[in-house]
Enzyme design. Structure first.
Site, PDB file in Angstrom:
ATOM      1  N   ALA A 286      42.913  47.136  55.595  1.00  0.00           N
ATOM      2  CA  ALA A 286      43.821  47.300  56.746  1.00  0.00           C
ATOM      3  C   ALA A 286      45.049  48.156  56.423  1.00  0.00           C
ATOM      4  O   ALA A 286      45.960  48.254  57.225  1.00  0.00           O
ATOM      5  CB  ALA A 286      44.266  45.919  57.242  1.00  0.00           C
ATOM      6  N   SER A 287      45.059  48.809  55.254  1.00  0.00           N
ATOM      7  CA  SER A 287      46.275  49.541  54.871  1.00  0.00           C
ATOM      8  C   SER A 287      46.384  50.915  55.522  1.00  0.00           C
ATOM      9  O   SER A 287      47.489  51.444  55.672  1.00  0.00           O
ATOM     10  CB  SER A 287      46.358  49.685  53.349  1.00  0.00           C
ATOM     11  OG  SER A 287      45.230  50.371  52.859  1.00  0.00           O
TER      12      SER A 287
ATOM     13  N   GLY B 200      43.880  54.105  58.050  1.00  0.00           N
ATOM     14  CA  GLY B 200      42.639  54.466  58.729  1.00  0.00           C
ATOM     15  C   GLY B 200      42.151  53.480  59.777  1.00  0.00           C
ATOM     16  O   GLY B 200      42.944  52.894  60.532  1.00  0.00           O
ATOM     17  N   ILE B 201      40.844  53.293  59.792  1.00  0.00           N
ATOM     18  CA  ILE B 201      40.209  52.477  60.837  1.00  0.00           C
ATOM     19  C   ILE B 201      40.705  51.030  60.759  1.00  0.00           C
ATOM     20  O   ILE B 201      41.023  50.415  61.784  1.00  0.00           O
ATOM     21  CB  ILE B 201      38.667  52.528  60.680  1.00  0.00           C
ATOM     22  CG1 ILE B 201      38.161  53.960  60.914  1.00  0.00           C
ATOM     23  CG2 ILE B 201      37.984  51.555  61.638  1.00  0.00           C
ATOM     24  CD1 ILE B 201      36.702  54.193  60.511  1.00  0.00           C
TER      25      ILE B 201
ATOM     26  N   ASN C 257      35.576  46.148  56.940  1.00  0.00           N
ATOM     27  CA  ASN C 257      35.865  47.563  57.175  1.00  0.00           C
ATOM     28  C   ASN C 257      36.063  48.350  55.884  1.00  0.00           C
ATOM     29  O   ASN C 257      35.696  49.522  55.820  1.00  0.00           O
ATOM     30  CB  ASN C 257      37.133  47.659  58.042  1.00  0.00           C
ATOM     31  CG  ASN C 257      37.745  49.041  57.983  1.00  0.00           C
ATOM     32  OD1 ASN C 257      37.254  49.981  58.606  1.00  0.00           O
ATOM     33  ND2 ASN C 257      38.818  49.192  57.195  1.00  0.00           N
TER      34      ASN C 257
ATOM     35  N   TYR D  67      26.788  57.245  48.521  1.00  0.00           N
ATOM     36  CA  TYR D  67      27.526  56.581  49.605  1.00  0.00           C
ATOM     37  C   TYR D  67      26.554  56.180  50.716  1.00  0.00           C
ATOM     38  O   TYR D  67      26.583  55.052  51.226  1.00  0.00           O
ATOM     39  CB  TYR D  67      28.604  57.536  50.139  1.00  0.00           C
ATOM     40  CG  TYR D  67      29.274  57.072  51.411  1.00  0.00           C
ATOM     41  CD1 TYR D  67      30.180  56.010  51.396  1.00  0.00           C
ATOM     42  CD2 TYR D  67      28.992  57.680  52.641  1.00  0.00           C
ATOM     43  CE1 TYR D  67      30.789  55.580  52.571  1.00  0.00           C
ATOM     44  CE2 TYR D  67      29.599  57.256  53.811  1.00  0.00           C
ATOM     45  CZ  TYR D  67      30.504  56.195  53.777  1.00  0.00           C
ATOM     46  OH  TYR D  67      31.097  55.773  54.936  1.00  0.00           O
TER      47      TYR D  67
ATOM     48  N   VAL E 271      35.388  60.361  61.185  1.00  0.00           N
ATOM     49  CA  VAL E 271      36.614  59.795  61.749  1.00  0.00           C
ATOM     50  C   VAL E 271      37.774  60.341  60.918  1.00  0.00           C
ATOM     51  O   VAL E 271      37.697  60.349  59.676  1.00  0.00           O
ATOM     52  CB  VAL E 271      36.647  58.249  61.659  1.00  0.00           C
ATOM     53  CG1 VAL E 271      37.820  57.689  62.463  1.00  0.00           C
ATOM     54  CG2 VAL E 271      35.334  57.638  62.129  1.00  0.00           C
TER      55      VAL E 271
ATOM     56  N   GLN F 287      41.952  58.698  55.870  1.00  0.00           N
ATOM     57  CA  GLN F 287      42.140  59.096  54.470  1.00  0.00           C
ATOM     58  C   GLN F 287      40.798  59.254  53.756  1.00  0.00           C
ATOM     59  O   GLN F 287      40.752  59.673  52.604  1.00  0.00           O
ATOM     60  CB  GLN F 287      42.955  58.018  53.728  1.00  0.00           C
ATOM     61  CG  GLN F 287      44.414  57.982  54.129  1.00  0.00           C
ATOM     62  CD  GLN F 287      45.083  59.321  53.866  1.00  0.00           C
ATOM     63  OE1 GLN F 287      45.041  59.823  52.749  1.00  0.00           O
ATOM     64  NE2 GLN F 287      45.660  59.901  54.895  1.00  0.00           N
TER      65      GLN F 287
HETATM   66  N1  LIG Z   1      36.308  58.227  58.053  1.00  0.00           N
HETATM   67  C1  LIG Z   1      35.031  58.442  58.340  1.00  0.00           C
HETATM   68  O1  LIG Z   1      34.618  59.580  58.624  1.00  0.00           O
HETATM   69  C2  LIG Z   1      34.065  57.281  58.355  1.00  0.00           C
HETATM   70  C3  LIG Z   1      32.839  57.480  58.968  1.00  0.00           C
HETATM   71  C4  LIG Z   1      31.928  56.449  59.002  1.00  0.00           C
HETATM   72  C5  LIG Z   1      32.230  55.225  58.450  1.00  0.00           C
HETATM   73  N2  LIG Z   1      33.437  55.050  57.830  1.00  0.00           N
HETATM   74  C6  LIG Z   1      33.686  53.742  57.231  1.00  0.00           C
HETATM   75  O2  LIG Z   1      34.853  53.194  57.815  1.00  0.00           O
HETATM   76  C7  LIG Z   1      35.450  52.272  56.909  1.00  0.00           C
HETATM   77  C8  LIG Z   1      36.944  52.574  56.819  1.00  0.00           C
HETATM   78  O3  LIG Z   1      37.122  53.867  56.307  1.00  0.00           O
HETATM   79  P1  LIG Z   1      38.335  54.814  56.712  1.00  0.00           P
HETATM   80  O4  LIG Z   1      37.751  56.045  57.263  1.00  0.00           O
HETATM   81  O5  LIG Z   1      39.355  54.100  57.492  1.00  0.00           O
HETATM   82  O6  LIG Z   1      38.847  55.172  55.238  1.00  0.00           O
HETATM   83  P2  LIG Z   1      40.292  55.149  54.565  1.00  0.00           P
HETATM   84  O7  LIG Z   1      41.309  55.738  55.484  1.00  0.00           O
HETATM   85  O8  LIG Z   1      40.102  55.774  53.223  1.00  0.00           O
HETATM   86  O9  LIG Z   1      40.585  53.573  54.384  1.00  0.00           O
HETATM   87  C9  LIG Z   1      39.820  52.803  53.501  1.00  0.00           C
HETATM   88  C10 LIG Z   1      40.380  51.387  53.425  1.00  0.00           C
HETATM   89  O10 LIG Z   1      39.582  50.640  52.500  1.00  0.00           O
HETATM   90  C11 LIG Z   1      40.453  49.992  51.578  1.00  0.00           C
HETATM   91  N3  LIG Z   1      39.850  49.816  50.250  1.00  0.00           N
HETATM   92  C12 LIG Z   1      39.164  50.700  49.512  1.00  0.00           C
HETATM   93  N4  LIG Z   1      38.873  50.176  48.312  1.00  0.00           N
HETATM   94  C13 LIG Z   1      39.411  48.908  48.291  1.00  0.00           C
HETATM   95  C14 LIG Z   1      39.476  47.868  47.337  1.00  0.00           C
HETATM   96  N5  LIG Z   1      38.941  47.988  46.108  1.00  0.00           N
HETATM   97  N6  LIG Z   1      40.104  46.741  47.678  1.00  0.00           N
HETATM   98  C15 LIG Z   1      40.679  46.585  48.892  1.00  0.00           C
HETATM   99  N7  LIG Z   1      40.638  47.538  49.851  1.00  0.00           N
HETATM  100  C16 LIG Z   1      40.020  48.685  49.541  1.00  0.00           C
HETATM  101  C17 LIG Z   1      41.662  50.915  51.471  1.00  0.00           C
HETATM  102  O11 LIG Z   1      42.809  50.164  51.055  1.00  0.00           O
HETATM  103  P3  LIG Z   1      43.602  50.349  49.677  1.00  0.00           P
HETATM  104  O12 LIG Z   1      43.256  51.677  49.107  1.00  0.00           O
HETATM  105  O13 LIG Z   1      45.025  50.184  50.076  1.00  0.00           O
HETATM  106  O14 LIG Z   1      43.121  49.207  48.828  1.00  0.00           O
HETATM  107  C18 LIG Z   1      41.811  51.357  52.914  1.00  0.00           C
HETATM  108  O15 LIG Z   1      42.555  50.426  53.640  1.00  0.00           O
HETATM  109  C19 LIG Z   1      34.703  52.439  55.582  1.00  0.00           C
HETATM  110  O16 LIG Z   1      33.769  51.399  55.435  1.00  0.00           O
HETATM  111  C20 LIG Z   1      33.976  53.774  55.753  1.00  0.00           C
HETATM  112  O17 LIG Z   1      32.808  53.824  54.971  1.00  0.00           O
HETATM  113  C21 LIG Z   1      34.366  56.053  57.778  1.00  0.00           C
END
Ligand SMILES: NC(=O)c1ccc[n+]([C@@H]2O[C@H](COP(=O)([O-])OP(=O)(O)OC[C@H]3O[C@@H](n4cnc5c(N)ncnc54)[C@H](OP(=O)(O)O)[C@@H]3O)[C@@H](O)[C@H]2O)c1
Length: 270
Positions: free
Chosen positions: A19-20, A22-23, A97, A166, A211, A214
């Site tokens: 929750a820090s 992105g989504i 998420n 991935y 999306v 980050q």
């Molecule tokens: N962006 C896209 O294009 C896209 C497309 C399809 C699906 N998704 C999926 O959507 C979900 C969210 O992704 P996002 O796009 O919002 O990415 P993001 O902006 O990189 O955010 C990822 C989140 O996951 C957390 N995270 C990662 N490793 C962690 C760990 N070891 N412990 C706790 N938290 C962790 C991060 O928090 P911290 O780093 O602060 O721990 C951050 O809050 C993911 O499952 C991704 O696979 C994304």
């Protein structure tokens, strides 16, 4: 004001992992806006604290409770569930998420990159699911939801080597969501004296394409220009678009179970 169908969730507890930014941050904000108590977890807990203050000053009816958790560490996850149990009772909605991509191809990628993806995208999601289910079961919650944020990469393999591992983790999420749907159905049919014709705890997933978050900057952490290009080439989905899908899933009446919502930017080819 609560969206139609969301009134029943007021003051109930949702766990949102990652929750820090992105989504996850967008979903946490939207649920607080709908009056839920949200435990938002990630490693960068400072961001969640800022979001919690923002929600408070906006006068949203719910609350955001920041929790520092490294999801690649099972002990961290179990301590978080135990803190939720002792301080708030338990979890009614679990939104898995948190996730990441590392640029480690199948032919020359590092094992550590593969492990990081497996730990967070697959194992943490499975541990949180198990713990959330046990929490719902012990409190006899009969309308809980487990929502996995999957990806279009969980449904087709694009010809880009940096996404292959991935993609494998997201195919796992597809299988885990369907397996969970089946196990919940089975478990609830057996728990009750009167067998249910439908399960009341639901497993669902949302599968977005690109999306703007980050995500690409973390995937291409050594090539930020590549990450920027990912989001510049087309008009991408925004985190709020995915949030709308989460709210839709949660606001459906109990006889409706969404299996998967696949959503791409209109301009996305693959
Ligand atoms: N962006 C896209 O294009 C896209 C497309 C399809 C699906 N998704 C999926 O959507 C979900 C969210 O992704 P996002 O796009 O919002 O990415 P993001 O902006 O990189 O955010 C990822 C989140 O996951 C957390 N995270 C990662 N490793 C962690 C760990 N070891 N412990 C706790 N938290 C962790 C991060 O928090 P911290 O780093 O602060 O721990 C951050 O809050 C993911 O499952 C991704 O696979 C994304």
């Amino acid at each position: 004001m609560a969206r139609p169908g969301m009134e029943r969730w007021r003051d109930r507890l949702a766990l949102v992992t990652g929750a820090s930014v992105g989504i996850g941050a967008a979903v946490a904000r939207a649920l607080v806006q709908q009056g839920l108590k949200v435990v938002g977890c990630a490693r960068t807990v400072g961001n969640i604290e800022e979001l919690a203050a923002e929600c408070k000053s906006a006068g949203y009816p719910g609350t955001l409770i920041p929790y520092r958790c490294d999801l690649s560490n099972e002990e961290d996850i179990l301590s978080m569930f135990s803190a939720i149990r002792s301080q708030h009772g338990g979890v009614d909605i679990c939104i898995n998420n948190a996730g990441l991509g590392r640029p480690d191809s199948l032919l020359s990628g590092s094992t550590s990159g593969w492990k990081e993806m497996l730990n967070v995208n697959v194992l943490a999601l499975s541990i949180c699911t198990r713990e959330a289910y046990q929490s719902m079961k012990e409190r006899k919650v009969d309308d809980g939801h487990i929502i996995n944020i999957n990806s279009m990469s969980g449904h087709r393999v694009v010809p880009q080597s940096v996404t292959h591992f991935y993609s494998a983790t997201k195919y796992a999420v597809t299988a885990l969501t369907e397996g969970l749907r089946q196990e919940l159905r089975e478990a609830q049919t057996h728990i009750r004296a009167t067998p249910l014709s439908r399960p009341s705890l639901l497993a669902q997933c949302i599968s977005p394409g690109f999306v703007e978050t980050q995500f690409a900057f973390r995937l291409h952490d050594k090539e930020p220009e590549k990450a920027a290009a990912t989001y510049e080439q087309i008009k991408c989905l925004q985190p709020e678009d995915v949030t709308e899908a989460v709210i839709y899933v949660l606001s459906t009446p109990p006889h409706v179970q969404i299996g998967d919502i696949q959503m791409r930017p209109t301009e996305q080819v693959t």
